[in-house]
Design an enzyme around this catalytic site. Structure first.
Site, mmCIF file in Angstrom:
data_model
loop_
_atom_site.group_PDB
_atom_site.id
_atom_site.type_symbol
_atom_site.label_atom_id
_atom_site.label_comp_id
_atom_site.label_asym_id
_atom_site.label_seq_id
_atom_site.Cartn_x
_atom_site.Cartn_y
_atom_site.Cartn_z
ATOM 1 C CG ASN A 11 -1.726 1.198 1.438
ATOM 2 O OD1 ASN A 11 -1.804 2.038 0.538
ATOM 3 N ND2 ASN A 11 -2.357 1.324 2.603
ATOM 4 C CE LYS A 13 -0.274 3.278 4.701
ATOM 5 N NZ LYS A 13 -0.225 3.378 6.150
ATOM 6 C CG HIS A 98 -5.873 1.836 5.131
ATOM 7 N ND1 HIS A 98 -5.477 2.806 6.013
ATOM 8 C CD2 HIS A 98 -4.844 0.966 5.030
ATOM 9 C CE1 HIS A 98 -4.241 2.535 6.418
ATOM 10 N NE2 HIS A 98 -3.837 1.425 5.836
ATOM 11 C CD GLU A 100 -3.063 5.524 6.706
ATOM 12 O OE1 GLU A 100 -3.032 5.571 5.471
ATOM 13 O OE2 GLU A 100 -2.141 5.030 7.386
ATOM 14 C CD GLU A 170 -3.521 -2.550 7.299
ATOM 15 O OE1 GLU A 170 -2.402 -2.783 6.829
ATOM 16 O OE2 GLU A 170 -4.145 -1.499 7.078
ATOM 17 N N GLY A 176 2.352 2.247 10.781
ATOM 18 C CA GLY A 176 3.305 3.343 10.640
ATOM 19 C C GLY A 176 3.973 3.746 11.939
ATOM 20 C CB SER A 216 5.135 -1.837 11.958
ATOM 21 O OG SER A 216 4.721 -0.502 12.209
#
Ligand code: PGA
Length: 260
Positions: A11, A13, A98, A100, A170, A176, A216
């Site tokens: 991904n 991003k 996701h 985010e 996730e 991250g 991560s």
């Protein structure tokens, strides 16, 4: 027990211009060197889909995915991208829900569910993301949160819908941040997700469903994570932006744990 082929997705991003993306794809193809031990997917930004497709050419060892799409099929939705637009660019997968998107763009389970149905109708394969925040985990609500996300995001799925879908677990606190769930922590949630799907759709379907771990993932933790019985792949953010580390993750993920 069906053998579930590992699926490793990158991904990217909001990183890489179209030109930079083309360079990364060329680098990935060279380093992968026709490796076919896992299904590999890259999800660049929309603006790089064409250049990535061009760089992939006739190569089949990497599939193309998108990071999002709109739930409606067309219309007055300024700035949005439809499933048909992706399909026309040879995109096969689409990441949906996701964290985010949920956190910054207000996506709810209901929207994610609508997107999933729209994607599948357009013959795209959804990668449906679920995962708890740190405060939810600390409050002892991980199981409740993840179960509800799976149930609501995949509501109304038929057997055919399940067969083209992938779920990505996730944990938000691991994205991250450099903090990875331990293989045991991740396995516990993956088993919970599989049990939830079994209740919704039956054992034959839940046995076949591929569940990725994301948060991560790096070359040095990929092997242990992916050797867990219910972890069938990885959704990789930061480490997928560098060809060397992404290819190392793919190759490590496919290595069996040595039994000493
Ligand atoms: P990360 O991102 O690997 O950079 O933690 C994972 C993701 O958000 O899919």
């Amino acid at each position: 027990m069906p053998v579930r082929r590992k699926i490793i997705a990158g991904n990217w991003k909001m990183n890489k211009t179209a030109t930079e993306s083309q360079i990364l794809v060329a680098d990935l193809l060279e380093k992968l060197n026709k490796f076919d031990g896992a299904e590999v997917v890259i999800c660049p930004p929309f603006t790089s889909l064409v250049s990535c497709q061009q760089a992939l050419g006739k190569h089949t060892e990497i599939d193309l995915g998108a990071q999002n799409m709109h739930q409606e099929t067309s219309g007055a939705y300024t700035g949005e991208i439809s499933a048909a637009m992706l399909k026309d660019l040879f995109v096969r997968f689409v990441i949906l829900g996701h964290s985010e998107r949920r956190q910054y763009f207000g996506e709810t389970d209901e929207i994610v569910n609508q997107k999933a149905h729209t994607a599948i109708k357009a013959r795209l394969r959804p990668i449906l993301c679920v995962g708890e925040t740190l405060s939810e985990r600390e409050a002892g609500k991980m199981a409740q949160v993840v179960t509800k996300q799976v149930q609501a995001s995949c509501a109304g799925f038929t057997e055919d819908d399940w067969s083209v879908s992938v779920i990505a677990y996730e944990p938000v606190w691991a994205i991250g941040t450099g903090k990875t769930a331990t293989p045991e922590q991740a396995q516990e949630v993956h088993a919970l997700i599989r049990a939830t799907v079994e209740k919704m759709a039956g054992k034959a379907i839940s046995d076949k469903l591929r569940i990725q771990y994301g948060g991560s993932v790096k070359p040095d933790n990929a092997r242990l994570l992916l050797n867990q019985p219910d972890i069938d792949g990885a959704l990789v953010g930061g480490a997928s932006l560098d060809a060397e580390s992404f290819v190392a993750i793919i190759k490590n993920a496919c290595q069996k744990e040595e039994i000493s």
